[in-house]
Scaffold this active site. Structure first.
Site, PDB file in Angstrom:
ATOM      1  N   HIS A 184      -4.120  11.876  -1.366  1.00 59.11           N
ATOM      2  CA  HIS A 184      -5.612  13.297  -1.987  1.00 59.11           C
ATOM      3  C   HIS A 184      -6.233  14.316  -1.184  1.00 59.11           C
ATOM      4  CE1 HIS A 184      -6.649  15.346  -5.553  1.00 59.11           C
ATOM      5  NE2 HIS A 184      -8.563  15.521  -4.577  1.00 59.11           N
ATOM      6  N   ASP A 225      -6.875   9.797  -9.220  1.00 60.29           N
ATOM      7  CA  ASP A 225      -7.459   9.857  -7.890  1.00 60.29           C
ATOM      8  C   ASP A 225      -8.937   8.195  -7.902  1.00 60.29           C
ATOM      9  OD1 ASP A 225      -5.776  11.653  -6.961  1.00 60.29           O
ATOM     10  OD2 ASP A 225      -6.691  13.019  -8.270  1.00 60.29           O
TER      11      ASP A 225
END
Length: 290
Positions: A184, A225
């Site tokens: 990410h 995430d």
């Protein structure tokens, strides 16, 4: 503190670290249903009880794609088999693939999964003779179990997400516990979650006034995430930054760090602390952690 590799964290000899007896490097061995080397049919059946198929490109059997499974120079470890998931250009996928070919990663990318068959990552895979699986497949009811069965036929050890924008099915997460990684473009848990991807992340970082950003590699769970963080690398946010400038610097770090992390999992250097936090054992000194 920045570690000697591209991983940010700590490299030390912590006397107070205690790992449970069952702790082991973060990898699993998938059931050996079908040997990837033995597959020659370009269309791979994904469920013996179903006539539905995932279409794959032709499978090359060159020695460049399938080197020896065991490398004595790597301590006799078996080369790990990787599935990479992409939705776009796949620059992280390319970096990882090149590292496997150049000997920096003790593993091989044996299949690529994408939801966009015309994306740059899929085209690159085809050029390299890597089978491409389309999932989810538009207008067809291909189940998550079918995908799991297909990956097991390829004897996949680890799944590497490299810009794959679909939520990973729960069935896949359960089939590959502690074996799915994502990268990410921010320092999670900041600027993560549903809707935070690509340039949206970098714009949000700049607008927030944050002085630092950088990529995070984390394990994948059922949400966007939120999985356990494995590695991070810090990039300064400059006073005159634009989202494009920041994105370029973060992406450069992504390419370096993701290769380092994939190398670590293939060398079985990821261990789990008693509190459930994964850390990476230093390659040069097994008594240090990064």
């Amino acid at each position: 503190m920045i570690a000697q590799t591209n991983l940010s964290g700590f490299c030390s000899n912590p006397k107070n670290l205690h790992f449970p007896p069952q702790s082991s490097p973060s990898f699993i061995r998938s059931p050996q249903i079908v040997s990837f080397k033995s597959i020659s049919n370009p269309t791979i059946p994904i469920n013996v009880s179903s006539k539905r198929l995932l279409q794959c490109s032709s499978i090359s059997q060159s020695s460049d794609v399938f080197p020896s499974d065991v490398d004595e120079s790597a301590g006799g470890l078996r080369r790990k088999k990787l599935a990479v998931f992409v939705s776009g250009g796949g620059s992280n996928f390319r970096s990882i693939y090149e590292a496997t070919v150049n000997g920096l990663v003790h593993g091989d990318v044996v299949v690529l999964v994408t939801n966009k068959p015309g994306c740059g990552g899929a085209e690159y895979a085809r050029d390299k003779g890597i089978p491409v699986i389309l999932f989810p497949k538009p207008k067809e009811s291909i189940s998550e179990d079918d995908l799991v069965d297909t990956l097991r036929r390829y004897e996949i050890d680890f799944i590497i997400l490299a810009g794959y924008l679909k939520l990973i099915p729960t069935e896949l997460i359960r089939a590959y516990p502690r074996s799915i990684l994502n990268i990410h473009p921010s320092l999670l848990p900041a600027f993560g979650g549903k809707g935070f991807y690509g340039m949206k992340v970098h714009n949000a970082v700049i607008k927030s006034g944050a002085r630092f950003s950088g990529p995070t590699v984390h394990y994948v769970d059922e949400h966007y995430d939120t999985g356990r963080i494995l590695a991070q690398s810090v990039v300064p946010v400059l006073a005159d930054d634009t989202a494009d400038k920041l994105a370029a610097r973060v992406l450069h770090k992504e390419h370096e760090m993701y290769v380092d992390v994939v190398a670590a999992i293939c060398e079985e250097r990821v261990i789990w602390r008693a509190d459930g936090v994964p850390i990476i054992r230093s390659k040069n000194n097994p008594d240090e952690y990064c």
